[in-house]
Motif scaffolding. Structure first.
Motif, PDB file in Angstrom:
ATOM      1  N   GLU A   1       0.827  -1.189   0.000  1.00  0.00           N
ATOM      2  CA  GLU A   1       0.000   0.000   0.000  1.00  0.00           C
ATOM      3  C   GLU A   1       0.875   1.257   0.000  1.00  0.00           C
ATOM      4  O   GLU A   1       0.656   2.161  -0.811  1.00  0.00           O
ATOM      5  N   GLU A   2       1.842   1.287   0.880  1.00  0.00           N
ATOM      6  CA  GLU A   2       2.723   2.443   0.996  1.00  0.00           C
ATOM      7  C   GLU A   2       3.479   2.714  -0.313  1.00  0.00           C
ATOM      8  O   GLU A   2       3.605   3.858  -0.739  1.00  0.00           O
ATOM      9  N   HIS A   3       3.937   1.654  -0.961  1.00  0.00           N
ATOM     10  CA  HIS A   3       4.673   1.816  -2.220  1.00  0.00           C
ATOM     11  C   HIS A   3       3.793   2.410  -3.313  1.00  0.00           C
ATOM     12  O   HIS A   3       4.249   3.260  -4.087  1.00  0.00           O
ATOM     13  N   LEU A   4       2.537   1.982  -3.372  1.00  0.00           N
ATOM     14  CA  LEU A   4       1.617   2.538  -4.369  1.00  0.00           C
ATOM     15  C   LEU A   4       1.383   4.025  -4.117  1.00  0.00           C
ATOM     16  O   LEU A   4       1.390   4.840  -5.043  1.00  0.00           O
ATOM     17  N   ALA A   7       4.289   6.104  -5.056  1.00  0.00           N
ATOM     18  CA  ALA A   7       4.455   6.174  -6.517  1.00  0.00           C
ATOM     19  C   ALA A   7       3.388   7.053  -7.169  1.00  0.00           C
ATOM     20  O   ALA A   7       3.371   7.207  -8.384  1.00  0.00           O
ATOM     21  N   GLY A   8       2.479   7.619  -6.355  1.00  0.00           N
ATOM     22  CA  GLY A   8       1.490   8.541  -6.895  1.00  0.00           C
ATOM     23  C   GLY A   8       0.099   7.959  -7.084  1.00  0.00           C
ATOM     24  O   GLY A   8      -0.762   8.595  -7.699  1.00  0.00           O
ATOM     25  N   PHE A   9      -0.148   6.763  -6.568  1.00  0.00           N
ATOM     26  CA  PHE A   9      -1.481   6.163  -6.684  1.00  0.00           C
ATOM     27  C   PHE A   9      -2.494   7.091  -6.022  1.00  0.00           C
ATOM     28  O   PHE A   9      -2.300   7.541  -4.899  1.00  0.00           O
ATOM     29  N   THR A  15     -10.434   2.705  -9.710  1.00  0.00           N
ATOM     30  CA  THR A  15      -9.359   1.840 -10.197  1.00  0.00           C
ATOM     31  C   THR A  15      -9.939   0.530 -10.674  1.00  0.00           C
ATOM     32  O   THR A  15     -10.918   0.035 -10.113  1.00  0.00           O
ATOM     33  N   CYS A  16      -9.341  -0.057 -11.681  1.00  0.00           N
ATOM     34  CA  CYS A  16      -9.683  -1.413 -12.097  1.00  0.00           C
ATOM     35  C   CYS A  16      -8.503  -2.304 -11.729  1.00  0.00           C
ATOM     36  O   CYS A  16      -7.417  -2.172 -12.286  1.00  0.00           O
ATOM     37  N   TRP A  17      -8.708  -3.184 -10.763  1.00  0.00           N
ATOM     38  CA  TRP A  17      -7.686  -4.134 -10.331  1.00  0.00           C
ATOM     39  C   TRP A  17      -7.853  -5.412 -11.142  1.00  0.00           C
ATOM     40  O   TRP A  17      -8.952  -5.927 -11.245  1.00  0.00           O
ATOM     41  N   VAL A  18      -6.787  -5.943 -11.689  1.00  0.00           N
ATOM     42  CA  VAL A  18      -6.840  -7.178 -12.475  1.00  0.00           C
ATOM     43  C   VAL A  18      -5.847  -8.174 -11.862  1.00  0.00           C
ATOM     44  O   VAL A  18      -4.643  -7.917 -11.852  1.00  0.00           O
ATOM     45  N   LEU A  19      -6.376  -9.271 -11.353  1.00  0.00           N
ATOM     46  CA  LEU A  19      -5.544 -10.329 -10.775  1.00  0.00           C
ATOM     47  C   LEU A  19      -5.828 -11.610 -11.538  1.00  0.00           C
ATOM     48  O   LEU A  19      -6.530 -12.498 -11.073  1.00  0.00           O
ATOM     49  N   GLU A  20      -5.303 -11.687 -12.721  1.00  0.00           N
ATOM     50  CA  GLU A  20      -5.511 -12.876 -13.543  1.00  0.00           C
ATOM     51  C   GLU A  20      -4.288 -13.775 -13.402  1.00  0.00           C
ATOM     52  O   GLU A  20      -3.161 -13.358 -13.623  1.00  0.00           O
ATOM     53  N   GLY A  21      -4.541 -15.025 -13.015  1.00  0.00           N
ATOM     54  CA  GLY A  21      -3.460 -15.996 -12.893  1.00  0.00           C
ATOM     55  C   GLY A  21      -2.546 -15.759 -11.710  1.00  0.00           C
ATOM     56  O   GLY A  21      -1.389 -16.159 -11.734  1.00  0.00           O
ATOM     57  N   LEU A  22      -3.031 -15.130 -10.656  1.00  0.00           N
ATOM     58  CA  LEU A  22      -2.183 -14.830  -9.500  1.00  0.00           C
ATOM     59  C   LEU A  22      -2.614 -15.568  -8.235  1.00  0.00           C
ATOM     60  O   LEU A  22      -1.772 -16.155  -7.557  1.00  0.00           O
ATOM     61  N   MET A  39      -6.622  -3.778  -1.498  1.00  0.00           N
ATOM     62  CA  MET A  39      -7.178  -3.215  -2.739  1.00  0.00           C
ATOM     63  C   MET A  39      -8.500  -2.513  -2.457  1.00  0.00           C
ATOM     64  O   MET A  39      -8.743  -1.417  -2.971  1.00  0.00           O
ATOM     65  N   ARG A  40      -9.343  -3.133  -1.647  1.00  0.00           N
ATOM     66  CA  ARG A  40     -10.658  -2.543  -1.346  1.00  0.00           C
ATOM     67  C   ARG A  40     -10.487  -1.237  -0.586  1.00  0.00           C
ATOM     68  O   ARG A  40     -11.143  -0.245  -0.860  1.00  0.00           O
ATOM     69  N   ARG A  41      -9.582  -1.236   0.388  1.00  0.00           N
ATOM     70  CA  ARG A  41      -9.325  -0.039   1.193  1.00  0.00           C
ATOM     71  C   ARG A  41      -8.812   1.110   0.318  1.00  0.00           C
ATOM     72  O   ARG A  41      -9.111   2.268   0.559  1.00  0.00           O
TER      73      ARG A  41
END
Length: 142
Positions: A1-4, A7-9, A15-22, A39-41
């Motif tokens: 979370e902190e890194h995002l 980085a300017g998140f 936002t559209c989160w995509v977790l395909e194949g993870l 992600m929800r937070r």
């Protein structure tokens, strides 16, 4: 979370989160829950999530696979809606209409030969080799 955030998140923008194949490679319920809760937070109203989730049976089958990468699968759930809607899953909004099995007509996109009626949710899709798919694709929102 902190890194995002560093980085300017922007948590104020959808936002559209995509977790395909993870998710199947994550080690346990705690790791999976932490990701979905974070992600929800960090999601503004109107955000969405697209995720592929293996069933528990799919994880067991993968561990016996000849495919070395699939042998490393660790996590799955037989109730993706219940998980994603729960506090552990981040309380995302989704219904049975938001879940499709890999290989079903709604998620085929010409990748698998169609065999019989595959318009059932949660597990009746078969690949051309006769094996049922154990992967669900879920779209959710907040």
């Amino acid at each position: 979370e902190e890194h995002l955030l560093q980085a300017g998140f922007d948590v104020s923008r959808p936002t559209c989160w995509v977790l395909e194949g993870l998710t199947y490679y994550l080690r346990d319920d705690y790791a999976v829950s932490s990701i979905f809760q974070t992600m929800r937070r960090m999601s503004a109203e109107g955000s969405s999530l697209i995720v592929s989730i293996s069933s528990k049976r799919g994880v067991k089958r993968a561990k016996k696979s000849k495919n070395k990468l699939m042998q490393t699968w660790k996590w799955g759930t037989d109730e993706p809606i219940k998980f994603l809607s729960s506090s552990e899953g981040g309380e995302w909004e989704c219904t049975s209409d938001d879940v499709v099995m890999l290989g079903e007509e709604r998620a085929n996109y010409g990748r698998f030969p169609q065999q019989g009626d595959q318009n059932h949710h949660h597990g009746n899709a078969e690949h051309g080799n006769g094996h049922r798919s154990e992967i669900s694709y879920v779209s959710a929102r907040c």
